[in-house]
Design an enzyme around this catalytic site. Structure first.
Site, PDB file in Angstrom:
ATOM      1  N   CYS A   1       0.835  -1.201   0.000  1.00 15.62           N
ATOM      2  CA  CYS A   1       0.000   0.000   0.000  1.00 15.62           C
ATOM      3  C   CYS A   1       0.873   1.255   0.000  1.00 15.62           C
ATOM      4  O   CYS A   1       0.631   2.203  -0.760  1.00 15.62           O
ATOM      5  CB  CYS A   1      -0.922  -0.019   1.212  1.00 15.62           C
ATOM      6  SG  CYS A   1      -2.166   1.309   1.219  1.00 15.62           S
ATOM      7  N   CYS A   2       1.890   1.265   0.859  1.00  5.85           N
ATOM      8  CA  CYS A   2       2.805   2.411   0.911  1.00  5.85           C
ATOM      9  C   CYS A   2       3.504   2.625  -0.421  1.00  5.85           C
ATOM     10  O   CYS A   2       3.704   3.767  -0.852  1.00  5.85           O
ATOM     11  CB  CYS A   2       3.856   2.191   2.012  1.00  5.85           C
ATOM     12  SG  CYS A   2       3.244   2.391   3.700  1.00  5.85           S
TER      13      CYS A   2
ATOM     14  N   CYS B   1      -1.113   8.747   6.833  1.00  5.93           N
ATOM     15  CA  CYS B   1      -2.471   8.407   6.418  1.00  5.93           C
ATOM     16  C   CYS B   1      -3.349   8.182   7.649  1.00  5.93           C
ATOM     17  O   CYS B   1      -2.884   7.657   8.669  1.00  5.93           O
ATOM     18  CB  CYS B   1      -2.456   7.154   5.551  1.00  5.93           C
ATOM     19  SG  CYS B   1      -1.646   7.378   3.951  1.00  5.93           S
TER      20      CYS B   1
ATOM     21  N   CYS C   1      -3.576   4.758   9.378  1.00  5.32           N
ATOM     22  CA  CYS C   1      -2.285   4.236   9.843  1.00  5.32           C
ATOM     23  C   CYS C   1      -1.638   5.109  10.911  1.00  5.32           C
ATOM     24  O   CYS C   1      -0.467   4.922  11.241  1.00  5.32           O
ATOM     25  CB  CYS C   1      -1.327   4.096   8.659  1.00  5.32           C
ATOM     26  SG  CYS C   1      -1.955   3.019   7.348  1.00  5.32           S
TER      27      CYS C   1
ATOM     28  N   CYS D   1       8.053   3.661   5.777  1.00  3.15           N
ATOM     29  CA  CYS D   1       7.166   3.250   4.679  1.00  3.15           C
ATOM     30  C   CYS D   1       7.912   2.987   3.388  1.00  3.15           C
ATOM     31  O   CYS D   1       7.318   2.510   2.427  1.00  3.15           O
ATOM     32  CB  CYS D   1       6.116   4.333   4.444  1.00  3.15           C
ATOM     33  SG  CYS D   1       6.829   5.919   3.976  1.00  3.15           S
TER      34      CYS D   1
END
Length: 233
Positions: free
Chosen positions: A118-119, A201, A204, A228
């Site tokens: 995702c990162c 985010c 997170c 990340c």
């Protein structure tokens, strides 16, 4: 840049303030210096230093699609305050759609591998586009933020992105930073006053508890490294 030249540049920067260092870097690498802001307090200081001197440094930010509303509101306030335009990079739409199809909308909670995927889609790949064609990447990293950042140098070679990385606030303490923000009336994210020290985010990030490390609120469900992939360490 050769090692000797980088060492000489590092020594020059050691004798300068953060503002003077930014001016020198902008002069040495005309049109090839960019600054990535996540709208954190460190980055707000650097934005003020750049705009107050009208330095030819492009300021950009990454909108991952999962940011706090407070972060986006701060971006607008910052542009208005400093009469500048912050260039915003977004993740590739097709890549995000495939990521969500593969792991689910919040699949990053399920494994470190999913979270890093995702990162990568939302942050790392857009960063590479933002840095492309430039020679110096200015960041707001401070040595005391975490143990893995304490060994960083003021200027160093970022192998992953093939670019020089300049950290003008590297030796600033949290107290020094906050004093500068207060003295210059620099706008910052109201979440900082609610215990959110490091803000990324929304899914997170959480506020830290008393005695916790400043990065403890990032990817709080993991016990592993709190990075990340934007920074190699």
């Amino acid at each position: 840049m050769q090692k000797k030249n980088m060492h000489d540049l590092e020594q020059r920067l050691e004798q300068l303030t953060a503002g003077e260092g930014l001016a020198l870097i902008a002069d040495l690498f005309p049109g090839k210096v960019v600054f990535s802001t996540s709208l954190g307090q460190e980055d707000q200081v650097i934005t003020q230093l750049i705009t107050s001197q009208n330095l030819p440094i492009q300021i950009f930010s990454l909108d991952t699609g999962r940011l706090f509303s407070e972060t986006l509101e701060l971006l607008a306030r910052t542009e208005s305050r400093y009469k500048t335009r912050i260039k915003v990079y977004y993740p590739d739409t097709a890549a995000v759609e495939k990521l969500v199809a593969d792991i689910g909308i919040n699949g990053f909670y399920e494994s470190v591998e999913n979270r890093k995927s995702c990162c990568f889609v939302r942050k790392v790949e857009p960063l590479k586009r933002a840095l492309e064609g430039n020679e110096v990447w200015v960041t707001g990293l401070r040595a005391e933020q975490s143990a893995n950042r304490s060994a960083m140098k003021r200027i160093e070679w970022d192998e992953a992105n093939q670019i020089l990385k300049y950290n003008p606030l590297l030796d600033w303490s949290f107290e020094e930073m906050m004093a500068y923000i207060k003295n210059h009336k620099i706008p910052y994210n109201p979440l900082h006053d609610k215990g959110f020290i490091s803000i990324g985010c929304a899914p997170c990030t959480r506020a830290i508890l008393p005695g916790e490390d400043a990065r403890a609120g990032r990817w709080w469900w993991e016990e592993s490294k709190k990075e990340c992939g934007l920074h190699s360490r």
